[in-house]
Design a protein around this motif. Structure first.
Motif, mmCIF file in Angstrom:
data_model
loop_
_atom_site.group_PDB
_atom_site.id
_atom_site.type_symbol
_atom_site.label_atom_id
_atom_site.label_comp_id
_atom_site.label_asym_id
_atom_site.label_seq_id
_atom_site.Cartn_x
_atom_site.Cartn_y
_atom_site.Cartn_z
ATOM 1 N N ASP A 140 0.844 -1.191 0.000
ATOM 2 C CA ASP A 140 0.000 0.000 0.000
ATOM 3 C C ASP A 140 0.885 1.249 0.000
ATOM 4 O O ASP A 140 2.115 1.147 -0.079
ATOM 5 C CB ASP A 140 -0.959 0.001 1.202
ATOM 6 C CG ASP A 140 -0.243 -0.170 2.544
ATOM 7 O OD1 ASP A 140 0.926 0.278 2.657
ATOM 8 O OD2 ASP A 140 -0.834 -0.738 3.483
ATOM 9 N N VAL A 141 0.265 2.415 0.071
ATOM 10 C CA VAL A 141 1.015 3.674 0.000
ATOM 11 C C VAL A 141 2.004 3.800 1.157
ATOM 12 O O VAL A 141 3.168 4.179 0.959
ATOM 13 C CB VAL A 141 0.055 4.884 -0.018
ATOM 14 C CG1 VAL A 141 0.833 6.195 0.103
ATOM 15 C CG2 VAL A 141 -0.779 4.894 -1.292
ATOM 16 N N LYS A 142 1.570 3.477 2.378
ATOM 17 C CA LYS A 142 2.469 3.561 3.536
ATOM 18 C C LYS A 142 3.667 2.643 3.378
ATOM 19 O O LYS A 142 4.805 3.016 3.694
ATOM 20 C CB LYS A 142 1.702 3.220 4.815
ATOM 21 C CG LYS A 142 0.754 4.308 5.290
ATOM 22 C CD LYS A 142 0.118 3.933 6.616
ATOM 23 C CE LYS A 142 -0.789 5.051 7.134
ATOM 24 N NZ LYS A 142 -1.437 4.680 8.423
ATOM 25 N N ASP A 143 3.423 1.451 2.876
ATOM 26 C CA ASP A 143 4.506 0.494 2.684
ATOM 27 C C ASP A 143 5.451 0.967 1.582
ATOM 28 O O ASP A 143 6.671 0.811 1.683
ATOM 29 C CB ASP A 143 3.911 -0.875 2.327
ATOM 30 C CG ASP A 143 4.944 -1.987 2.363
ATOM 31 O OD1 ASP A 143 5.857 -1.929 3.228
ATOM 32 O OD2 ASP A 143 4.848 -2.922 1.536
ATOM 33 N N PHE A 144 4.899 1.571 0.533
ATOM 34 C CA PHE A 144 5.708 2.119 -0.550
ATOM 35 C C PHE A 144 6.647 3.201 -0.009
ATOM 36 O O PHE A 144 7.854 3.188 -0.285
ATOM 37 C CB PHE A 144 4.791 2.704 -1.627
ATOM 38 C CG PHE A 144 5.530 3.376 -2.757
ATOM 39 C CD1 PHE A 144 5.974 2.651 -3.853
ATOM 40 C CD2 PHE A 144 5.784 4.749 -2.730
ATOM 41 C CE1 PHE A 144 6.658 3.280 -4.896
ATOM 42 C CE2 PHE A 144 6.463 5.381 -3.765
ATOM 43 C CZ PHE A 144 6.907 4.634 -4.850
ATOM 44 N N ILE A 145 6.104 4.110 0.769
ATOM 45 C CA ILE A 145 6.906 5.192 1.338
ATOM 46 C C ILE A 145 8.014 4.631 2.232
ATOM 47 O O ILE A 145 9.173 5.071 2.170
ATOM 48 C CB ILE A 145 6.002 6.165 2.130
ATOM 49 C CG1 ILE A 145 5.094 6.937 1.164
ATOM 50 C CG2 ILE A 145 6.845 7.140 2.963
ATOM 51 C CD1 ILE A 145 4.059 7.805 1.850
ATOM 52 N N ALA A 146 7.668 3.636 3.033
ATOM 53 C CA ALA A 146 8.646 3.035 3.945
ATOM 54 C C ALA A 146 9.784 2.361 3.186
ATOM 55 O O ALA A 146 10.966 2.512 3.533
ATOM 56 C CB ALA A 146 7.961 2.027 4.853
ATOM 57 N N LYS A 147 9.451 1.635 2.129
ATOM 58 C CA LYS A 147 10.476 0.913 1.359
ATOM 59 C C LYS A 147 11.404 1.888 0.629
ATOM 60 O O LYS A 147 12.618 1.664 0.551
ATOM 61 C CB LYS A 147 9.807 -0.055 0.379
ATOM 62 C CG LYS A 147 9.333 -1.347 1.031
ATOM 63 C CD LYS A 147 8.801 -2.323 -0.009
ATOM 64 C CE LYS A 147 8.658 -3.733 0.579
ATOM 65 N NZ LYS A 147 7.795 -3.826 1.746
ATOM 66 N N VAL A 148 10.839 2.971 0.073
ATOM 67 C CA VAL A 148 11.667 3.947 -0.636
ATOM 68 C C VAL A 148 12.579 4.683 0.351
ATOM 69 O O VAL A 148 13.756 4.932 0.069
ATOM 70 C CB VAL A 148 10.790 4.945 -1.417
ATOM 71 C CG1 VAL A 148 11.644 6.062 -2.010
ATOM 72 C CG2 VAL A 148 10.023 4.226 -2.524
ATOM 73 N N LYS A 149 12.049 5.001 1.522
ATOM 74 C CA LYS A 149 12.853 5.687 2.534
ATOM 75 C C LYS A 149 14.005 4.816 3.019
ATOM 76 O O LYS A 149 15.074 5.324 3.386
ATOM 77 C CB LYS A 149 11.978 6.092 3.722
ATOM 78 C CG LYS A 149 11.164 7.352 3.483
ATOM 79 C CD LYS A 149 10.474 7.827 4.755
ATOM 80 C CE LYS A 149 9.817 9.177 4.549
ATOM 81 N NZ LYS A 149 9.152 9.681 5.772
ATOM 82 N N ALA A 150 13.800 3.514 2.989
ATOM 83 C CA ALA A 150 14.834 2.595 3.463
ATOM 84 C C ALA A 150 15.981 2.430 2.461
ATOM 85 O O ALA A 150 17.033 1.883 2.809
ATOM 86 C CB ALA A 150 14.211 1.228 3.749
ATOM 87 N N ALA A 151 15.776 2.905 1.229
ATOM 88 C CA ALA A 151 16.816 2.765 0.194
ATOM 89 C C ALA A 151 16.923 4.061 -0.609
ATOM 90 O O ALA A 151 16.506 4.120 -1.770
ATOM 91 C CB ALA A 151 16.487 1.590 -0.712
ATOM 92 N N PRO A 152 17.467 5.121 -0.025
ATOM 93 C CA PRO A 152 17.560 6.426 -0.703
ATOM 94 C C PRO A 152 18.282 6.331 -2.049
ATOM 95 O O PRO A 152 19.352 5.720 -2.142
ATOM 96 C CB PRO A 152 18.347 7.283 0.288
ATOM 97 C CG PRO A 152 18.156 6.622 1.616
ATOM 98 C CD PRO A 152 18.066 5.150 1.319
ATOM 99 N N GLY A 153 17.682 6.926 -3.080
ATOM 100 C CA GLY A 153 18.307 6.959 -4.394
ATOM 101 C C GLY A 153 18.233 5.681 -5.193
ATOM 102 O O GLY A 153 18.678 5.643 -6.350
#
Length: 325
Positions: A140-153
């Motif tokens: 979901d959106v929250k999970d998407f944000i969390a995964k992207v934040k965990a791997a910057p760039g």
């Protein structure tokens, strides 16, 4: 003498018809071209094709679609801005071509308000955050944000071009969510969608009508729509606002413009033809099923929309720091 006068009169009438175009009352007397700045298969193309037969009927002439893709719609816009204002060349523009680009590009070869005659809006368009689950496995959106934040760039997102509504919607999403992602622009929806399907990019803010077939085929997952309200065509997909990023809202519109100097009577005829086409129940059904909201406006209302959206998108461009030289 009588024969001479008749001949002179005929010659005068012929010369006059060559100098003075047919009146607005006679318009149209030949096919009308609608130019669009995006390729076949794009969202603008889908909407144009739905409306085309109804406009043919309302105007009594064939509507011809002419594709002049490039520079976020600026190639087509410039062409129409410089076209003869005789009622036979129009532009299918967007909030991008007449709202975003004025703020995004440092210099344009036309004025988005002064060089066009607004005719009417056609639809409001919602975007949807669509992902390739093989490229980023988010539930979901929250999970998407969390995964992207965990791997910057690490993650790249696609758009239909620098400064397009899909670009700025995602850029605003990235800014508000505090993400570090790489933007990869493409020349229109088909190429951008294919990049996500190939895994070259992980995701895109796509127009609902473009993303739905891929989601139905299991090739994409739809996480959230960009509007404040859910979209009737995909009622089970939450808004981004309710799904993890409160206050987020982004949508665009499509509309028709003529060149500046267009006879007001011709502009009004075209406006009423669009009104009739959008009022057709089958057209409304098709547009809504694709995730669009039909929206007719008078010429005056559309002018106000363009003026208002120029200011709105200028703020967004400034917020995300986007710029195209």
């Amino acid at each position: 003498m009588r024969r001479f006068l008749l001949g002179a009169t005929a010659l005068f009438l012929y010369a006059a018809s060559a100098v003075f175009p047919a009146s607005a009352q006679d318009w149209p007397t030949r096919p009308i071209t609608i130019v669009m700045g995006f390729p076949p298969g794009s969202g603008t193309d889908v909407v144009a094709r739905i409306l085309q037969p109804l406009l043919d009927k309302a105007l009594g002439q064939r509507i011809v679609i002419d594709y002049k893709a490039g520079a976020g719609g600026n190639v087509a816009s410039e062409f129409v801005a410089k076209a003869k204002p005789d009622g036979y060349t129009f532009l299918l523009g967007t909030a991008g071509t007449h709202g975003i680009n004025a703020a995004l590009y440092s210099k344009l070869p036309f004025e988005v308000e002064k060089d066009f005659t607004p005719i009417s809006t056609l639809v409001d368009v919602s975007n949807v955050l669509a992902i390739n689950p093989k490229a980023i496995d988010a539930k979901d959106v929250k999970d998407f944000i969390a995964k992207v934040k965990a791997a910057p760039g690490k993650y790249n997102y696609a758009s239909t071009g620098n400064g397009a509504g899909t670009h700025l919607a995602f850029a605003e999403f990235v800014a508000k969510a505090g993400l570090d992602m790489v933007h990869v622009p493409y020349k229109g929806s088909p190429d951008a969608i294919q990049s996500v399907l190939n895994g070259d990019t992980c995701c895109i803010f796509a127009q609902v009508q473009i993303a739905m077939p891929q989601a139905a085929a299991g090739k994409m997952k739809l996480l959230g729509v960009s509007t404040k309200q859910r979209v009737a065509a995909i009622p089970d997909v939450p808004t981004i606002d309710e799904a993890g990023l409160p206050g987020f809202e982004s949508y665009t519109w499509f509309g028709v413009f003529g060149p500046k100097g267009l006879d007001p009577a011709i502009a009004q005829k075209m406006n009423l033809a669009i009104k009739a086409a959008l009022a057709d129940p089958d057209v409304q059904k098709k547009l809504v099923e694709l995730g669009n909201t039909p929206r007719y406006e008078t010429i005056e209302q559309f002018q106000a929309t363009v003026t208002r959206d120029r200011a709105k998108w200028a703020d967004v461009v400034k917020t995300v720091g986007a710029k195209v030289e």
